[in-house]
Scaffold this motif. Structure first.
Motif, PDB file in Angstrom:
ATOM      1  N   GLN A 540      26.822  74.329 -19.636  1.00  8.41           N
ATOM      2  CA  GLN A 540      25.617  74.078 -20.436  1.00  8.41           C
ATOM      3  C   GLN A 540      24.359  74.680 -19.822  1.00  8.41           C
ATOM      4  N   ARG A 541      24.541  75.796 -19.120  1.00  7.92           N
ATOM      5  CA  ARG A 541      23.390  76.497 -18.554  1.00  7.92           C
ATOM      6  C   ARG A 541      22.710  77.384 -19.586  1.00  7.92           C
ATOM      7  N   GLY A 542      23.248  77.410 -20.806  1.00 11.53           N
ATOM      8  CA  GLY A 542      22.724  78.288 -21.822  1.00 11.53           C
ATOM      9  C   GLY A 542      23.518  79.578 -21.907  1.00 11.53           C
ATOM     10  N   VAL A 543      23.186  80.403 -22.890  1.00  6.29           N
ATOM     11  CA  VAL A 543      23.949  81.611 -23.186  1.00  6.29           C
ATOM     12  C   VAL A 543      23.207  82.836 -22.665  1.00  6.29           C
ATOM     13  N   TYR A 544      23.916  83.657 -21.904  1.00  8.40           N
ATOM     14  CA  TYR A 544      23.390  84.936 -21.429  1.00  8.40           C
ATOM     15  C   TYR A 544      24.091  86.038 -22.215  1.00  8.40           C
ATOM     16  N   MET A 545      23.306  86.905 -22.812  1.00  9.40           N
ATOM     17  CA  MET A 545      23.826  87.859 -23.790  1.00  9.40           C
ATOM     18  C   MET A 545      23.610  89.289 -23.314  1.00  9.40           C
ATOM     19  N   GLY A 546      24.719  90.042 -23.263  1.00 12.07           N
ATOM     20  CA  GLY A 546      24.689  91.422 -22.792  1.00 12.07           C
ATOM     21  C   GLY A 546      25.226  91.525 -21.378  1.00 12.07           C
ATOM     22  N   GLY A 547      25.939  92.597 -21.104  1.00 13.43           N
ATOM     23  CA  GLY A 547      26.610  92.751 -19.818  1.00 13.43           C
ATOM     24  C   GLY A 547      25.681  92.649 -18.626  1.00 13.43           C
ATOM     25  N   GLU A 548      24.506  93.259 -18.707  1.00 13.51           N
ATOM     26  CA  GLU A 548      23.589  93.223 -17.567  1.00 13.51           C
ATOM     27  C   GLU A 548      22.943  91.857 -17.398  1.00 13.51           C
ATOM     28  N   ARG A 549      22.719  91.140 -18.498  1.00 15.95           N
ATOM     29  CA  ARG A 549      22.193  89.779 -18.389  1.00 15.95           C
ATOM     30  C   ARG A 549      23.248  88.859 -17.777  1.00 15.95           C
ATOM     31  N   VAL A 550      24.504  89.070 -18.106  1.00 17.10           N
ATOM     32  CA  VAL A 550      25.574  88.299 -17.473  1.00 17.10           C
ATOM     33  C   VAL A 550      25.581  88.563 -15.970  1.00 17.10           C
ATOM     34  N   ARG A 551      25.436  89.817 -15.583  1.00 14.73           N
ATOM     35  CA  ARG A 551      25.414  90.167 -14.157  1.00 14.73           C
ATOM     36  C   ARG A 551      24.225  89.501 -13.459  1.00 14.73           C
ATOM     37  N   GLY A 552      23.070  89.572 -14.087  1.00 10.60           N
ATOM     38  CA  GLY A 552      21.895  88.953 -13.501  1.00 10.60           C
ATOM     39  C   GLY A 552      22.051  87.450 -13.356  1.00 10.60           C
ATOM     40  N   PHE A 553      22.643  86.811 -14.355  1.00 15.75           N
ATOM     41  CA  PHE A 553      22.897  85.369 -14.302  1.00 15.75           C
ATOM     42  C   PHE A 553      23.792  85.020 -13.119  1.00 15.75           C
ATOM     43  N   LEU A 554      24.887  85.755 -12.953  1.00 18.33           N
ATOM     44  CA  LEU A 554      25.822  85.465 -11.872  1.00 18.33           C
ATOM     45  C   LEU A 554      25.170  85.659 -10.508  1.00 18.33           C
ATOM     46  N   LEU A 555      24.429  86.754 -10.347  1.00 19.20           N
ATOM     47  CA  LEU A 555      23.823  87.049  -9.053  1.00 19.20           C
ATOM     48  C   LEU A 555      22.649  86.122  -8.742  1.00 19.20           C
ATOM     49  N   SER A 556      21.845  85.801  -9.752  1.00 20.56           N
ATOM     50  CA  SER A 556      20.625  85.035  -9.509  1.00 20.56           C
ATOM     51  C   SER A 556      20.866  83.537  -9.489  1.00 20.56           C
ATOM     52  N   VAL A 557      21.656  83.047 -10.443  1.00 17.15           N
ATOM     53  CA  VAL A 557      21.834  81.599 -10.576  1.00 17.15           C
ATOM     54  C   VAL A 557      22.944  81.095  -9.667  1.00 17.15           C
ATOM     55  N   PHE A 558      24.079  81.772  -9.655  1.00 18.89           N
ATOM     56  CA  PHE A 558      25.189  81.341  -8.816  1.00 18.89           C
ATOM     57  C   PHE A 558      25.078  81.922  -7.403  1.00 18.89           C
ATOM     58  N   GLY A 559      24.826  83.223  -7.326  1.00 17.31           N
ATOM     59  CA  GLY A 559      24.810  83.864  -6.026  1.00 17.31           C
ATOM     60  C   GLY A 559      23.565  83.584  -5.216  1.00 17.31           C
ATOM     61  N   ARG A 560      22.426  83.380  -5.909  1.00 19.76           N
ATOM     62  CA  ARG A 560      21.147  83.153  -5.233  1.00 19.76           C
ATOM     63  C   ARG A 560      20.891  84.215  -4.167  1.00 19.76           C
ATOM     64  N   GLY A 561      21.218  85.443  -4.557  1.00 16.26           N
ATOM     65  CA  GLY A 561      20.967  86.574  -3.674  1.00 16.26           C
ATOM     66  C   GLY A 561      22.100  86.923  -2.737  1.00 16.26           C
ATOM     67  N   GLY A 562      23.144  86.093  -2.693  1.00 18.18           N
ATOM     68  CA  GLY A 562      24.272  86.365  -1.811  1.00 18.18           C
ATOM     69  C   GLY A 562      25.542  86.622  -2.588  1.00 18.18           C
ATOM     70  N   GLU A 563      26.522  87.188  -1.917  1.00 13.18           N
ATOM     71  CA  GLU A 563      27.790  87.495  -2.561  1.00 13.18           C
ATOM     72  C   GLU A 563      28.901  87.423  -1.527  1.00 13.18           C
ATOM     73  N   GLY A 564      30.081  86.937  -1.954  1.00 12.73           N
ATOM     74  CA  GLY A 564      31.230  86.858  -1.063  1.00 12.73           C
ATOM     75  C   GLY A 564      31.474  85.448  -0.570  1.00 12.73           C
ATOM     76  N   PRO A 565      32.650  85.234   0.032  1.00 13.40           N
ATOM     77  CA  PRO A 565      32.993  83.889   0.517  1.00 13.40           C
ATOM     78  C   PRO A 565      32.052  83.431   1.626  1.00 13.40           C
ATOM     79  N   VAL A 566      31.868  82.106   1.696  1.00 14.27           N
ATOM     80  CA  VAL A 566      30.959  81.508   2.674  1.00 14.27           C
ATOM     81  C   VAL A 566      31.739  80.517   3.516  1.00 14.27           C
ATOM     82  N   ALA A 567      31.598  80.599   4.823  1.00 11.57           N
ATOM     83  CA  ALA A 567      32.285  79.670   5.711  1.00 11.57           C
ATOM     84  C   ALA A 567      31.857  78.237   5.399  1.00 11.57           C
TER      85      ALA A 567
END
Length: 709
Positions: A540-567
């Protein structure tokens, strides 16, 4: 003879020669077309055989079927297990008997008091060029215990190498990458500093020490991927080489066309039966009993545990009420995951059998919760062009209270009902865990074709049960074998069927790769699975529309600037139970999928579940997501679980990276029970179950209507 006559005869001869040449060209073109088609069908059969092989591996490991398990390996196989690296089939065989089974060579079965469930899930499989070798990535989830002692969770990734020898697929390499191992009492929490492990004192020592760069949570581990991103042309195709593995035998064209159509049809039949079993599970989750009963033939039978046999659809519907009233009420959880399906379709394509696994999470809020698991051995028939369940037989493996776990609690299944007596007694009298019991296998060993090597004592199924599981499937009505009027019709049908079979495998890879990338916070890889015109909605975070908006959502909201597994963090998102419907043009598809979470962010273990209703589109010959929409059903702290410690809230829209539209469906999670969307109606009766939220509409203000269940 006159010159005119000679010229006329010469013309006739030349015309005849030209006609023969044209006819030969047409015949050659037809056979070349059949050669290409045969190669495609062979690749589809290879992929089906590999998945069958790996799923059989899991079923044999479950029950201590060491003889059958060892036969799945090549003579020169290398198996990298947690106990060490075992080289060659003889060494692997001794490891299975002596180390894993703790039995003498030749002795099979687990014996009483032992649980050793090994679920083999989430396959991403690709055939190598040439069609002789293949690679696969599978998720293993296991539950161990010695009754009265401790109980254990384990999860990890199998990286598999397969080879075809003498027309039979075998395991050549096995590398197990640990995800986590945890006692049931605590769940998947950071156990603190690990002690250095010395050499193991095993009855059969490893041939080589295990050397893994990372041994799982709480370390930041990433098991290698054998494949390129499935959203790219390099990783999106399950096979690319269509040269026949052997020279095609060119016989009668009509007979050959019919045979190719039959083989292609069997591959799609297998997939349709997988869909049917999974659809059964989704209806069962919500106690949609009318829908469940509709999946059976008029003379179908159902036998669950020791409740006896109910005969005919009306009696099946009566029986289902013994499992609870139709429909779920708030506070009820009834998740029955359908997993690891092995389908055997008869050569005529009219009857089939399957073995599948159920893993269940059930309970009533603030009252009681339970884990349970079991095995289905079902049969199916094709009637009016539709697959239906002819017989359903469910063998429980274990039933355990949530608070105590399977190490301390083991319940027996319900007996025959006095309220609604069955039409016949149970096929077999048996006890389940902590007693040993092996449900009979309907299939022979996929490598040797030998009958299963059951133990002679504890756990052996009765002769009556074995005969029931392996007998020919009969029904009051079965379709006639398909017939094609001409060669062209047969070839068109075969080409369509094998194309859809390939699409099915590629969509499976797409969905399961999504889960593996999400596990490890690989946001760019995840985004690469999406089409240019696509949308994503999670929690229920809302709808992100378009491939680049999906990428931005994943990187900004979930990744918060980071990527990859975390200890110190665990983020498992197990993907399972896909129901896939591909449109006739082979360019768009709908997928329903189940997700199970295993999470840890510090010292708090948690879990959860969701249903995805996704859509996919083919871009430049590669399947990509056009929509990913998760409907979260429950989350809970491991301490107390879903009945004592559920989490009701969902994150909602981000303020820092707002969505393009609000949630398409507003809901509250468990203990609230809300109506879940389905992209399909009942596949047998047509009874309505299909409904989906409205498509999101982007607006300047980022506002769009939301549906309520």
């Amino acid at each position: 003879m006159s010159k005119i006559t000679k010229h006329a005869l010469l013309g006739i001869v030349l015309t005849a020669i030209a006609a023969c040449a044209l006819a030969q060209d047409a015949a050659d073109a037809l056979h070349a077309r059949m050669d290409r088609l045969q190669a495609e069908i062979e690749r589809g059969e290879d992929l089906s055989a590999i998945k069958r092989l790996q799923r059989a591996y899991g079923y044999y490991l479950d029950k201590g079927m060491w003889t059958d398990l060892a036969e799945l390996f090549t003579d020169d196989a290398v198996a990298n297990y947690p106990a060490g690296v075992y080289i060659g089939k003889p060494s692997i065989t001794r490891h299975l008997y002596l180390n894993v089974g703790a039995v003498e060579m030749g002795e099979t079965g687990l014996g009483d008091g032992r649980l050793y469930n090994h679920m083999n899930l989430q396959p991403v499989v690709h055939l190598d060029p040439g069609g002789r070798t293949a690679k696969g990535r599978w998720r293993a989830m296991a539950m161990f215990s010695r009754y009265g002692g401790g109980a254990t969770w384990a999860e990890g990734v199998y990286q598999m190498g397969y080879v075809r020898e003498d027309g039979v697929w075998k395991i050549q390499t096995l590398d197990y990458h640990s995800g986590f191992g945890a006692p049931y009492s605590t769940g998947w929490v950071d156990p603190g500093p690990r002690r250095a492990r010395g050499p193991r004192n095993l009855p059969h020592p490893a041939d080589r020490e295990r050397n893994m760069p990372c041994e799982g949570f709480p370390e930041a581990c990433l098991a290698p991927f054998h494949y390129d991103n499935p959203g790219t042309s390099a990783g999106g195709l399950v096979w690319t080489d269509t040269a026949p593995a052997v020279s095609a035998r060119r016989g009668d064209t009509a007979e050959r066309a019919q045979e190719l159509a039959r083989r292609a049809s069997l591959l799609r039949d297998e997939q349709e039966i997988e869909n049917l079993q999974r659809i059964y599970g989704y209806y069962f989750d919500r106690r949609m009993w009318d829908h469940v009963a509709d999946l059976f033939t008029d003379d179908g039978t159902i036998e669950m545990g020791l409740r006896g046999v109910y005969v005919g659809r009306p009696r099946i519907r009566e029986f289902l009420d013994l499992l609870g009233p139709a429909g779920l009420s708030d506070g009820e959880l009834n998740d029955h995951m359908q997993l690891q399906i092995v389908v055997s379709v008869a050569p005529d394509g009219l009857t089939a059998r399957s073995r599948s696994r159920e893993f269940s999470q059930t309970g009533v809020y603030e009252q009681h919760g339970a884990w349970s698991a079991g095995i289905y051995e079902n049969s199916f028939v094709k009637q009016d062009g539709k697959w239906k369940i002819r017989s359903l037989r469910f063998y429980p493996t274990f039933i355990s209270d949530y608070e105590q776990g399977w190490g301390q609690d083991a319940q027996q299944p319900a007996a025959v009902s006095a309220e609604r007596p069955p039409d016949g007694p149970p096929t077999e009298d048996y006890e389940i865990y902590p007693e040993a019991h092996i449900p009979p296998y309907h299939y022979r060993n996929p490598v040797t074709s030998a009958e299963p090597s059951y133990p002679s004592g504890e756990g052996r199924p009765s002769r009556r049960a074995i005969l029931a599981a392996t007998a020919a499937v009969v029904a009051g009505q079965i379709d006639d074998p398909p017939s094609y009027g001409d060669v062209e019709t047969a070839l068109i049908d075969a080409e369509r069927l094998i194309a859809r079979a390939k699409d099915y495998h590629e969509l499976i890879n797409l969905e399961y790769a999504y889960g593996y990338y999400l596990d490890k916070n690989l946001w760019n890889d995840l985004a690469d699975l999406f089409a240019e015109e696509s949308s994503m909605e999670l929690a229920q975070r809302g709808v992100y529309m378009g491939g680049e908006r999906v990428r931005g959502f994943l990187l900004s909201v979930f990744g918060r600037g980071g990527e990859g597994p975390v200890a110190g963090r665990l983020g498992n998102h197990l993907q399972m139970q896909p129901v896939i419907h591909i449109d006739d043009d082979g360019q768009t598809a709908r997928i329903r999928l189940r997700m199970m979470q295993q999470l840890n962010f510090g010292q708090r273990a948690s879990m959860g579940a969701a249903i995805y209703e996704n859509a996919a589109v083919k871009e430049d010959g590669v399947w990509k997501f056009s929509k990913v929409h998760a409907f979260n059903t429950w989350t809970a702290g491991y301490d107390g679980g879903w009945t004592r410690n559920p989490g009701r809230g969902v994150p909602g829209p981000s303020e820092s990276y707002p969505p393009d539209a609000p949630p398409a469906l507003e809901f509250e999670m468990f203990p609230n029970v809300y109506a879940l969307p389905f992209h399909y109606d009942n596949p047998v009766s047509g009874r309505a179950s299909r409904w989906l939220p409205p498509e999101p509409v982007r607006s300047a203000a980022g506002v769009a209507p939301s549906a309520t269940p």
